[in-house]
Scaffold this motif. Sequence first.
Motif, mmCIF file in Angstrom:
data_model
loop_
_atom_site.group_PDB
_atom_site.id
_atom_site.type_symbol
_atom_site.label_atom_id
_atom_site.label_comp_id
_atom_site.label_asym_id
_atom_site.label_seq_id
_atom_site.Cartn_x
_atom_site.Cartn_y
_atom_site.Cartn_z
ATOM 1 N N PHE A 135 -80.739 38.230 -46.671
ATOM 2 C CA PHE A 135 -78.937 37.742 -46.973
ATOM 3 C C PHE A 135 -78.667 36.835 -47.757
ATOM 4 O O PHE A 135 -76.967 36.513 -47.520
ATOM 5 N N TYR A 245 -95.778 31.500 -38.882
ATOM 6 C CA TYR A 245 -96.894 31.489 -38.469
ATOM 7 C C TYR A 245 -96.604 32.194 -37.043
ATOM 8 O O TYR A 245 -95.834 31.637 -36.956
ATOM 9 N N PRO A 246 -97.068 33.188 -36.989
ATOM 10 C CA PRO A 246 -96.459 33.352 -35.046
ATOM 11 C C PRO A 246 -96.457 32.068 -34.228
ATOM 12 O O PRO A 246 -97.464 31.129 -34.377
ATOM 13 N N TRP A 247 -95.612 31.718 -33.681
ATOM 14 C CA TRP A 247 -94.821 30.750 -32.651
ATOM 15 C C TRP A 247 -95.187 29.794 -33.250
ATOM 16 O O TRP A 247 -95.711 28.457 -32.653
ATOM 17 N N LYS B 54 -102.975 38.150 -33.482
ATOM 18 C CA LYS B 54 -101.578 38.426 -33.342
ATOM 19 C C LYS B 54 -101.314 39.378 -34.481
ATOM 20 O O LYS B 54 -101.814 40.009 -35.450
ATOM 21 N N LEU B 56 -98.437 41.003 -36.924
ATOM 22 C CA LEU B 56 -97.452 40.071 -37.924
ATOM 23 C C LEU B 56 -95.949 41.329 -38.541
ATOM 24 O O LEU B 56 -97.300 43.041 -38.700
ATOM 25 N N PRO B 58 -92.947 42.190 -41.008
ATOM 26 C CA PRO B 58 -93.199 43.577 -41.722
ATOM 27 C C PRO B 58 -94.557 42.451 -41.850
ATOM 28 O O PRO B 58 -95.627 41.300 -41.826
ATOM 29 N N PRO B 64 -101.101 34.197 -42.171
ATOM 30 C CA PRO B 64 -100.768 32.332 -42.512
ATOM 31 C C PRO B 64 -101.589 32.036 -41.678
ATOM 32 O O PRO B 64 -101.974 30.459 -42.318
ATOM 33 N N GLU B 65 -101.444 32.350 -40.758
ATOM 34 C CA GLU B 65 -102.761 31.204 -39.648
ATOM 35 C C GLU B 65 -103.944 31.193 -39.780
ATOM 36 O O GLU B 65 -104.100 29.886 -39.910
ATOM 37 N N LEU B 84 -85.599 35.238 -31.187
ATOM 38 C CA LEU B 84 -86.335 33.809 -30.936
ATOM 39 C C LEU B 84 -85.069 32.832 -31.310
ATOM 40 O O LEU B 84 -85.541 31.511 -30.992
ATOM 41 N N SER B 85 -84.273 33.129 -32.494
ATOM 42 C CA SER B 85 -83.209 31.685 -33.088
ATOM 43 C C SER B 85 -82.011 32.442 -33.135
ATOM 44 O O SER B 85 -82.784 33.599 -33.849
ATOM 45 N N LEU B 108 -87.529 38.807 -32.152
ATOM 46 C CA LEU B 108 -89.473 39.316 -32.180
ATOM 47 C C LEU B 108 -89.400 40.177 -31.930
ATOM 48 O O LEU B 108 -88.985 40.430 -30.182
ATOM 49 N N ASP B 113 -95.856 39.013 -32.967
ATOM 50 C CA ASP B 113 -95.340 37.669 -32.727
ATOM 51 C C ASP B 113 -95.026 36.727 -33.604
ATOM 52 O O ASP B 113 -95.448 35.670 -33.831
ATOM 53 N N GLN B 114 -94.684 37.395 -34.099
ATOM 54 C CA GLN B 114 -93.673 37.116 -35.503
ATOM 55 C C GLN B 114 -92.567 37.598 -35.947
ATOM 56 O O GLN B 114 -92.285 39.265 -35.765
ATOM 57 N N SER B 117 -85.896 38.232 -40.220
ATOM 58 C CA SER B 117 -84.412 37.740 -39.401
ATOM 59 C C SER B 117 -83.893 39.476 -40.505
ATOM 60 O O SER B 117 -84.091 40.592 -40.762
ATOM 61 N N HIS B 167 -93.054 34.024 -22.407
ATOM 62 C CA HIS B 167 -93.052 35.456 -23.324
ATOM 63 C C HIS B 167 -94.086 34.503 -24.503
ATOM 64 O O HIS B 167 -95.306 35.799 -24.116
ATOM 65 N N ARG B 168 -94.555 33.628 -24.556
ATOM 66 C CA ARG B 168 -95.154 33.163 -25.700
ATOM 67 C C ARG B 168 -96.171 32.870 -25.038
ATOM 68 O O ARG B 168 -97.456 33.396 -25.466
ATOM 69 N N ARG B 171 -98.086 36.035 -24.656
ATOM 70 C CA ARG B 171 -98.850 37.157 -26.328
ATOM 71 C C ARG B 171 -99.749 36.063 -26.912
ATOM 72 O O ARG B 171 -100.773 36.724 -27.180
ATOM 73 N N ASP C 68 -100.435 30.090 -48.119
ATOM 74 C CA ASP C 68 -100.959 30.621 -46.698
ATOM 75 C C ASP C 68 -102.367 31.319 -46.415
ATOM 76 O O ASP C 68 -103.308 30.907 -45.832
ATOM 77 N N GLY C 71 -104.366 28.937 -45.101
ATOM 78 C CA GLY C 71 -104.445 28.825 -42.770
ATOM 79 C C GLY C 71 -103.556 27.824 -42.676
ATOM 80 O O GLY C 71 -103.208 26.955 -42.953
ATOM 81 N N ALA C 72 -103.755 27.572 -41.130
ATOM 82 C CA ALA C 72 -103.140 26.565 -40.446
ATOM 83 C C ALA C 72 -102.498 24.973 -39.962
ATOM 84 O O ALA C 72 -102.535 24.627 -40.036
#
Lengths: 386, 179, 352
Positions: A135, A245-247, B54, B56, B58, B64-65, B84-85, B108, B113-114, B117, B167-168, B171, C68, C71-72
């Motif tokens: 975008f 990352y999620p949440w 969780k 993800l 795409p 990343p977590e 979500l925003s 979302l 869970d992710q 845009s 919701h969070r 999940r 990534d 990890g977080a």
Amino acid sequence: MTEQVAVIGIGQTARYRSKLNVSMAGLVREAALEALSDAGLEWKDIDALVIGKAPDMFEGVVMPEIMLAEALGGTGKPVIRVHTAGSVGGSTAIVAAQHIRSGQFQRVLTVTFEKQSESNAQWALSPSTPFRPHFNSGAGGMFAPVIRDYLRLSKAPEDIGCQVAVKDRQHACRNPRAQLQLPDITLEQVKESPMLWEPVRFLEACPSSDGACAMVMVNGKCTGSSANPPAWVHATSMRSEPSFYPWRNEVNPAAGRECAKELYQKAGISNPRKELDCAEIYVPFSWFEPIWLENLGFADEGEGWKLTESGATHLDGGDIPWNCSGGVLSSNPIGASGMIRFAEAALQVRSMAGEHQVNGARKAMGHAYGGHNQFFAMWVVGSSAP
Amino acid sequence: MTSRPSPDIPEPKEMVERPVYLTYRYRANPQSNRFLHAIKQGLILGVRSKGSGKVLVPPPGVCPETGTLTPGEMIELSNNGTVLSYTIVHLPIPNSKLKPPFVVANILLDGADQAFSHLIAECELKDVQIGTRVRAKWKPEEEWDYGLENIEYFVLSGEPAVDIESHREARLQEAAKHA
Amino acid sequence: MRDVAIVSYAQAPMQRDAGGRTDVELLVPVMDQALAGAQLGRKDIDFVCSGSCDYLAGAAFSFVMAVDALGATPCAQESHVEMDAAWALYEAWLKFQCGEIDTALIYGFGKSAPGDLPDVLSLQLDPYYTQPLWPDSISLAAIQAQMSIAKGCFSEREMAQVVAESRRNAQRNPHAQLKGEYAVDGLLSEPTFVSPLRRHDCSPISDGCSVLILASKEKAAALCERPAWIKGLDHRMESHFLGTRDLTTSASSKQSAEALQLDRDKLDCAELYAPFSHQQLILQQALGLKENTDINRSGGALAGHVLMAAGLDRFGAAAQEIFAGRADRALAHATSGPCLQQNLFGVLEGAA
């Protein structure tokens, strides 16, 4: 056994502008020469060069320390170039401080810059990920949804951002280096300025700037060359987290909280609002002031906007002035902005901030962030050695 | 000593514009490949991270977590989701057909869970809030290619808005079962 | 000076094209391997520093995706240089000297396959006078080789010998890209590519990544049987404009050798980051290395050249010689910029 680090030289572009008619070498030399002069030193006195800047797409030169080292007296010396996205100005200062603190070097010149007029800043800020829709909405497009979420969570009045915008530009009028000089700025003007990415209006966003900032840091035993008092580095801290990352809590990012926690612990600070005299905090869009007030522990979660609204962060009458220099909202050469925050904090405790000086400032904080609210670099400086 | 340019020498040039073009040829990783092939068939796939449980979307290749590879099961996701925003973009984007103002939202999808845009359209701007329910509107099938652009934009689904915090919680509980 | 050692090292197989796997996907298994080698988890790492290049990746902020891999939680103390990861190692080493950390993880990565590497490297040059001519990295290196040959510093035959030895040595490295037995005469009979360089005088284009783990004296012994102790690190920059320095030698390398008080008699091996065969000879000569020092037992960059990791790979390869007891003292080198403009050296020893 580690060494004390003192800042005895600070240099900045005389006036940040959207386009400066000078080469990149000229840009960095201007800041470096001022820092050297302040430090009472010459090029040959410097042991190492620490350069920092944001992505090279801003200028179209790959690894510019290679072609700039000579301009900064780097021939025959160790030269390193840091890149931690938007926080780079801050992290570069920290790496430079480490050069001294480690005992390996006595006098270090550190320079950060961005000459984003050379290229297209909006394009450079919107890298596309292969195989995803793009975008190209720039930094604003990325941060506005975070601000939207802050508004929901804090229930802040809609005009808090505009208040920050006015305050920082008022401060900028007392800093001849600041790009945006808007002496007649009013709250109405900001509220009526065109909307860019809701809720961020034009006058709530940082400009795009060319500029450089330099510091000379020395071993605490070598401060004598400067005619001006030193700023002593009390503590530094850096933290990072993944972009998405999620949440993930983007409104009050964990990396920012933990970075500040470590900083205060190292600096012996338990109440930043009370124990700091002022702070230079990376606020590129107005709403980041209340967001960071909470993230950095100056206010409780959800209450940051109240601190702004009360005038506490104003140079006139506030007990914890933020961004007396005008901040990122008034000048934003991206690679340098973090170091400008760190340097302005140092200027405050050296009593060298001119018209935007906080009277009697003895301890100040510098802060820089980058990426998707994920990279943080901070320092605390004081007028006496820690 | 002053000097003036002679009449034969033009005014000194202060700026030269030199565009630089570099080409990069990217290939999709195996998970992206599956995702893109699926979306060409009108299906949205997410991947469950073995480390976190969780989903993800795409698929990122690395969770990343947890910092682990995510070669886990790929799950078909709903076309429905929650905002979500979001932001409303008023600035025209260079080389884009999109006419401001338009909504860019972090959406979302149900089962994920992710967020990712995308655009929201065919609605009053003021009707988009955090928690608003949306549904994918796809381009005509003959225009489908390998990309999330097959979804032209999201539209309001008309369902009642969702409380994001609840919701969070739901999940996170779901993810804990799979971690 | 605080004692710091390399305790583990791992690299991805160096290949011409890693295909669709992203940098971070390549990185995770290598990071796991390096950590396992020191019996550490991500949580045990005090500081992370990496080296990479946006223009190589073709995107601004390209190092961000690699984060990534960490990890977080907990939030990492992490930094990055837009340089070869050998300089990330240097940044971490300084942090050890500050007494702030006891373990560090360094990584370097780069996929050269998607872009056109010579064009990317051409953009390193000064944009006002040099870059507009689009001199590519190979042509500049070729000029350097030509000058050296004309001056009698070395011959094309000696360059071919460097290549033959590199390919031979690389047979010991399962991750090397180019390896095998090559006769010098056979190499010399190949046509020139960018004269006087032949194709084999130039390092290959490689995708890959590398991870290296550092530990302080307090921790190293528990993590590694025979740590590779860093006895000294020094790096120097030279003039950028090619006409203002002598390309046939390496002044900064001499400076570093002096600063490190390099004892050439006791050096078992040296890993030199020479992207071109003649540059290995220039470095050898500038450093005054002797017959007793093996050069590039790993095969060096000529056997596989992951830009942004190749310098770190020299530290890794030198460390591996010490881990295995095949060396007691090793020299590791990294370079940056055209024609060996900037150089970094480390002396590693098996004894603390």
